[in-house]
Scaffold this motif. Structure first.
Motif, PDB file in Angstrom:
ATOM      1  N   LEU A  37       0.828  -1.206   0.000  1.00  0.00           N
ATOM      2  CA  LEU A  37       0.000   0.000   0.000  1.00  0.00           C
ATOM      3  C   LEU A  37       0.864   1.258   0.000  1.00  0.00           C
ATOM      4  O   LEU A  37       0.580   2.217  -0.735  1.00  0.00           O
ATOM      5  N   VAL A  38       1.913   1.266   0.805  1.00  0.00           N
ATOM      6  CA  VAL A  38       2.796   2.428   0.883  1.00  0.00           C
ATOM      7  C   VAL A  38       3.475   2.677  -0.453  1.00  0.00           C
ATOM      8  O   VAL A  38       3.573   3.824  -0.923  1.00  0.00           O
ATOM      9  N   LEU A  39       3.950   1.618  -1.104  1.00  0.00           N
ATOM     10  CA  LEU A  39       4.622   1.776  -2.395  1.00  0.00           C
ATOM     11  C   LEU A  39       3.674   2.328  -3.453  1.00  0.00           C
ATOM     12  O   LEU A  39       4.023   3.253  -4.198  1.00  0.00           O
ATOM     13  N   VAL A  40       2.469   1.762  -3.529  1.00  0.00           N
ATOM     14  CA  VAL A  40       1.490   2.221  -4.519  1.00  0.00           C
ATOM     15  C   VAL A  40       1.064   3.651  -4.224  1.00  0.00           C
ATOM     16  O   VAL A  40       1.012   4.506  -5.128  1.00  0.00           O
ATOM     17  N   TYR A  41       0.777   3.923  -2.962  1.00  0.00           N
ATOM     18  CA  TYR A  41       0.329   5.264  -2.575  1.00  0.00           C
ATOM     19  C   TYR A  41       1.413   6.308  -2.858  1.00  0.00           C
ATOM     20  O   TYR A  41       1.120   7.382  -3.409  1.00  0.00           O
ATOM     21  N   ALA A  42       2.647   6.020  -2.464  1.00  0.00           N
ATOM     22  CA  ALA A  42       3.732   6.983  -2.667  1.00  0.00           C
ATOM     23  C   ALA A  42       3.945   7.260  -4.152  1.00  0.00           C
ATOM     24  O   ALA A  42       4.173   8.415  -4.550  1.00  0.00           O
TER      25      ALA A  42
END
Length: 286
Positions: free
Chosen positions: A79-84
């Protein structure tokens, strides 16, 4: 000689202040780490300070054998990778457009965006909007509402404005359009700012759990921070279920906090060299 002595005295004083500051910042982390590695007797007796007493790893055995906790960690990393990535893309496009002098009405657009930094509809309107868009219990509820930070956009916009105008003029003379100017000229020169913005977005998404608390009820979509929140609230029950471990709730809480904190800390060494310059240059008024 006198001036040299003054410089050495100042350096020593500055180093002393920095060491004290580092120690003060590390104490809470060391205390939690020590609790997670200490025995029942030491924790209950309040003997634990910044180093473990009666060293043991029983708390970590419980955490690392919890499949739900491991899944939440994996889901949060993705989630963090996609969101960032998505947030950085939107921020770049907005900052680039608003940094162009020829954009008509950019001051009004920027004013409306800055207005949202100080005033918002509140929690209930946000929830109703997410519900009406049928985003509840979906990963989109954790990505779309906070897609762009106006603060981060202003930092990047200022960074773009500080790049020499001659680069833009030369690019247009060579036949570049706006997209080519952005991709081939401005982004390669903006690595410090981009790394800084990406780090800010990643840390925000990693630490934030309020949206997941309100919008998510499916445990398959629990972020690590929401899982940690639940662990802290029901840690006594979890400890009671592991009768063979005889684990106090405080140790389990501490181990869970360390489990949820260390991964994002590992990101800082990779981006630290860009962070200070990115914030400093992006904060200079162009």
């Amino acid at each position: 000689m006198s001036q040299n002595l003054k410089n050495k005295s100042f350096d020593f004083f500055a180093a002393f202040i920095i060491l004290i500051s580092v120690f003060v910042c590390l104490v809470p982390f060391l205390y939690i780490l020590s609790q997670s590695l200490s025995s029942n007797r030491a924790i209950i007796s309040q003997l634990v300070t910044i180093y473990p007493i009666d060293f043991n790893i029983e708390a970590y055995k419980v955490v690392f054998t919890d499949n739900a906790m491991l899944y939440s960690l994996f889901f949060t990393v993705v989630l963090v990778l996609v969101y960032a990535l998505l947030a950085l893309t939107v921020t770049i496009l907005a900052a680039f457009a608003l940094s162009r002098k020829r954009l008509k009405g950019k001051n009004i657009i920027l004013l409306l965006m800055v207005f949202t930094m100080y005033f918002s509809g509140g929690l209930i309107p946000d929830y109703m909007l997410v519900k009406d868009l049928h985003l509840l219990n979906t990963p989109y509820a954790l990505v779309l509402p906070g897609m762009m930070s106006v603060f981060n956009m202003i930092i990047l916009k200022t960074f773009f404005q500080n790049l020499p105008d001659s680069l833009e003029e030369a690019a247009y003379i060579d036949g570049c359009n706006d997209l080519q100017l952005l991709l081939k000229i401005m982004l390669p020169l903006s690595k410090p700012a981009l790394a800084t913005i990406a780090l800010l977005y990643a840390v925000f998404r990693w630490n934030y759990f309020q949206d997941a608390l309100f919008y998510i009820t499916d445990q398959q979509l629990y972020t690590i921070q929401l899982k940690l929140y639940n662990v802290i609230n029901i840690s006594q029950q979890m400890a009671g279920e592991n009768v063979n471990v005889n684990l106090p709730s405080e140790a389990l809480k501490a181990a869970s906090i360390i489990f949820g904190t260390v991964p994002i800390l590992l990101v800082y060494p990779w981006l630290q060299k860009y962070f200070v310059s990115g914030i400093t240059i992006g904060a200079i008024k162009g």
